[in-house]
Structures are given as C-alpha cells and as structure tokens.
Scaffold this active site. Structure first.
Site, PDB file in Angstrom:
ATOM      1  CG  ASP A 101      -2.816  -3.261  -0.385  1.00 38.63           C
ATOM      2  OD1 ASP A 101      -2.018  -2.307  -0.209  1.00 38.63           O
ATOM      3  OD2 ASP A 101      -3.327  -3.509  -1.492  1.00 38.63           O
ATOM      4  CG  ASP A 129      -4.967  -0.100   0.217  1.00 38.86           C
ATOM      5  OD1 ASP A 129      -3.738   0.072   0.262  1.00 38.86           O
ATOM      6  OD2 ASP A 129      -5.518  -0.871  -0.584  1.00 38.86           O
ATOM      7  CB  SER A 150      -3.145   1.631  -3.105  1.00 43.26           C
ATOM      8  OG  SER A 150      -2.130   0.852  -2.550  1.00 43.26           O
ATOM      9  CG  ASP A 190      -0.399   0.698   0.963  1.00 40.21           C
ATOM     10  OD1 ASP A 190      -0.711   0.055   1.984  1.00 40.21           O
ATOM     11  OD2 ASP A 190      -0.715   0.325  -0.179  1.00 40.21           O
TER      12      ASP A 190
END
Length: 455
Positions: free
Chosen positions: A250, A248, A108, A246
C-alpha cells in the site's frame, strides 16, 4: 485497557499478542456489526453477507487467514478468498464485487514475526474509529447464537478478483511505459508476483528485486524501509527509476537514475503539479498528514495549491479527501491516494502514475523531484517510554515550546506516539541538518526523562 486497533488496524506478534482465537473473535464480531446491512446487498440480493479476504506472504498469514475465514463462515458470512494480494487489491475487490466488507491480514512494513488485521467496510473504505471501538466491545462479550444448517457461510477461492484489480490499475495509467527501465523491490511481500506483471503489461523493461514471495524474509533488508539494495540495483542496471513497496504494497517510494531517494512528499508534489496542469486537481487542493515536510508546503504554496493537513494514517487522509471532494492525498511514508481510482493508499497505482509522468514528460525522475526542496528532517524513535502521556507531560510541553521558539519560521517540531509500534516519534525539521539533529536528540532525551515506562 489498551485499544486493540491502532492507526492501521490490529497489529502484534503472531501467536503472542495476535492469536488465532483473537482473529476468529474479531471476524465474528465484524460479521455481527457489519454484516446485517449487507445481507441484502448487491444485485443478486444475497441471502448472506459476502466478505473478501486476502493476506500477505508471512508464514503466520496462513493460520490467521484460516481463523478469520472460520469466524466469518461460522457467523453466517460467505467468504471470497483472493489469496496473497496487496492491501489495496482487497479494498478494490470489496468495491468491485459489492461485498459487505473485506479483511486483509498483514503487518505492512513490520518485521516477519508480526502480523495484523485490517478491515474494509462496504465500498472498500477503512473503518472509522467508532466502528473499530464497537468491534472491540463486541469481542469482549460472550458469543451470541450462531447460524446452523444451510445458514452457515460458504467459502470459495476467487483469484479472478486479483485479475480485475490488475486490469483496473492498467486502465488508470494515462500512457505506456515502453521506454522505461524499472527496478521494482517487492520486499518479498504481497506484490511479489503482481507488481512485475503489471509493470511489464504497461510496457516497462522490469528488473524484479526481492520478488520471490518468500514470506519468511518479508521486509528483511528490502522494501520501503531498506532502500540501499534498490539504490544500488538502479545504478548497476542503468535503470531509469527504482520502485519500492512494503509488505502489503500500500506504499510506494522511488529512486532516481542516480540512486537518490524520492519520498512520498516528492511523489505527491510531482503528481499534484501534474493533475493541476491538466485541470484535474479538485479545488487545487492536496491532503497530507502532519508528517509532511515543510518543503512540500512551501512548494505547493508557490504553485497556488492549497494543502489540507490531517493526523497520521492514510484513512484520515481519505476521510478529509471525501469530506472536501479532493482527489489527491497521501503521506511522506509513501501512502498515496488517488481517490478517483482507489479508496486507500495504493503502492502499485502510485508507481504507475509516477512512471506515467516520467514517460509523458520525457524528464528524468530526478528532475521532476525538484518540484520541491526538502528541509532537513530528523526522526528519532524513542522506545521504552510511556507513549500514553505524550500530550499531558508539562515537562515535555515546555521543551517543545522552547525548541519551536529556537527554530522560528525555519523549522518545526512534532512529537507523537506511534499508532502501530510501542514508541514515541520525535520529528524535527530545520534549515540545516545539524540543527535538526541536535534539536531532535535533545527532545528525545527529555522524552526519556519525562515519560518513564510504567513498571
């Protein structure tokens, strides 16, 4: 023994405390525990479980992906690799392909040397604690018998699943974005190619920032944890809105035309009021975590919207949303969940819904963000302490009680151990920044004194 899984999967420094051997073992254990129900899943009555695997751009993602895929196939699961993809794309692909489960390799917003493993159950939902614990227990046991011959898993690349995710995002956008100029900061992460593509397909004039997909620079001075370059670019490019993701993707945070930050609480407030206006906010309720700003709670109360509070972590938000039949929830950090369209926090979907609100109202983001007034909030991360004793220290409990008495109804205190990093977070909200900062620093000093790191 320290729990392997944190609040958002497994994380660690790749090749140090997150190794290829661990990744293979976790994948094998997951097939054993999650695979059996999926052997007959899907319309084709598959002979083997099907697992979707994606990763972000980190260099270590390649060898960790190879280890996970090897563990899955060696344990008798077929693997659909979608390559570099946002975490919510993996969750969507699990549901869209009727897969048995999914695995995402990402840490992340953490720095590049870190990596992580997130597992999604059938339907694209994050695993509950008890299933993660069962996987850990199975990893600690000797391996069982492995399939041989035609019973081993097959591995194939399925980039089309990422295209289906992009189409799904665009279908969830209520209006076109033809008149919006948008800067999007992809943090050199999983959304580097996809976010600009989707925004352009929606009609926006897009300036892509940190979008080369250079995994060696993931989250380095960019993305949701480093907004300065995005703020400057929005002003320099005379853009209407800036969007930050960010590593990833999400999460989503935003910047208005003046370069002011619009955080997850404000995004939630904007979206909650929009859904309520259309009669689409189920039970007039929104779900947030304990980190949500008091100003959000005040704004929702004034609008007649109920707020349900959960522990930190978007999976806890989702659990509460599913239990109550709610459609909107999220975190101040930028995890926002639209449960009618996603099973987890989705940064790209959040960006589209936020930009859609700007487009349909014709109001600048800065004006929409006035839906709530943030109370000054100070967060201090205290490192080098024993985070396991936050809830049991009498000295700490007394200090928190004293601080809460001082703040009264005009503020609050929250101490919690991080679930993803070795630290304790001290959060204080108050009517002035000076009071919040002074209280937070005093409590941080008590944390250091009361919770010395074990030798």
């Amino acid at each position: 023994m320290t729990r392997l899984f944190g609040t958002d999967g497994v994380r660690g420094v790749a090749n140090v405390n997150l190794t290829a051997e661990q990744a293979l073992s976790l994948a094998s254990a997951a097939v054993e525990l999650l695979g059996a129900p999926g052997r007959s899943a899907g319309p084709a009555q598959r002979p083997r479980p099907l697992v979707v695997v994606g990763r972000d751009t980190r260099p270590s993602g390649e060898f960790l992906e190879a280890a996970v895929v090897a563990g899955l196939a060696a344990s008798g699961a077929d693997v659909a690799r979608i390559g570099v993809a946002p975490t919510p794309a993996v969750a969507h692909a699990v549901a869209a392909s009727d897969a048995t489960f999914g695995v995402m390799l990402s840490a992340s917003h953490n720095p590049m040397p870190d990596n992580g493993i997130k597992v999604f159950a059938a339907g694209g939902l994050k695993l509950p604690d008890e299933v993660e614990d069962a996987i850990e227990r199975r990893m600690a046991q000797p391996p069982g018998p492995r399939p041989v011959g035609a019973d081993v898993g097959r591995i194939r690349d399925e980039p089309g699943l990422l295209d289906r995710y992009a189409d799904h995002l665009l279908a969830a956008l209520p209006v076109r974005l033809d008149n919006l100029r948008v800067v999007v900061d992809c943090a050199q992460g999983a959304a580097s190619a996809l976010a600009p593509r989707v925004l352009r397909a929606a009609g926006a004039d897009v300036i892509a920032l940190h979008a080369d997909g250079d995994g060696a620079a993931i989250n380095d001075g960019s993305g949701v944890t480093h907004l300065d370059s995005l703020r400057a670019a929005v002003v320099d490019q005379a853009a209407d809105v800036g969007i930050a993701h960010d590593g990833d993707a999400d999460r989503c945070l935003a910047v208005d035309a003046a370069g002011e930050i619009v955080d997850g609480d404000q995004i939630l407030a904007i979206c909650a009021l929009a859904l309520a206006e259309r009669g689409e906010l189920a039970d007039d309720t929104v779900v947030v975590t304990v980190m949500s700003n008091l100003g959000f709670h005040h704004a929702m109360r004034e609008a007649g919207i109920t707020v349900v509070t959960t522990p930190v972590g978007d999976r806890y938000v989702v659990e509460a949303m599913r239990a109550g039949g709610y459609v909107l929830g999220g975190e101040q950090s930028g995890h926002v969940v639209f449960l009618d369209h996603a099973t987890t926090g989705d940064g790209l979907l959040t960006a589209l819904r936020l930009l859609g609100r700007v487009a349909e109202t014709g109001q600048p983001l800065g004006e929409l963000a006035k839906a709530m007034t943030r109370l000054p909030q100070v967060l201090v991360n205290v490192r080098g302490v024993d985070r396991t004793r936050v809830d049991t220290s009498p000295q700490l409990r007394a200090a928190v009680a004293a601080a809460e008495a001082e703040l009264g109804d005009g503020g609050r205190v929250l101490l919690r151990p991080s679930g993803t990093e070795p630290l304790v977070r001290v959060m204080v909200e108050a009517e002035t920044d000076a009071v919040a900062r002074d209280t937070a620093q005093r409590l941080a000093a008590v944390v250091r004194a009361a919770l010395p790191a074990p030798r």
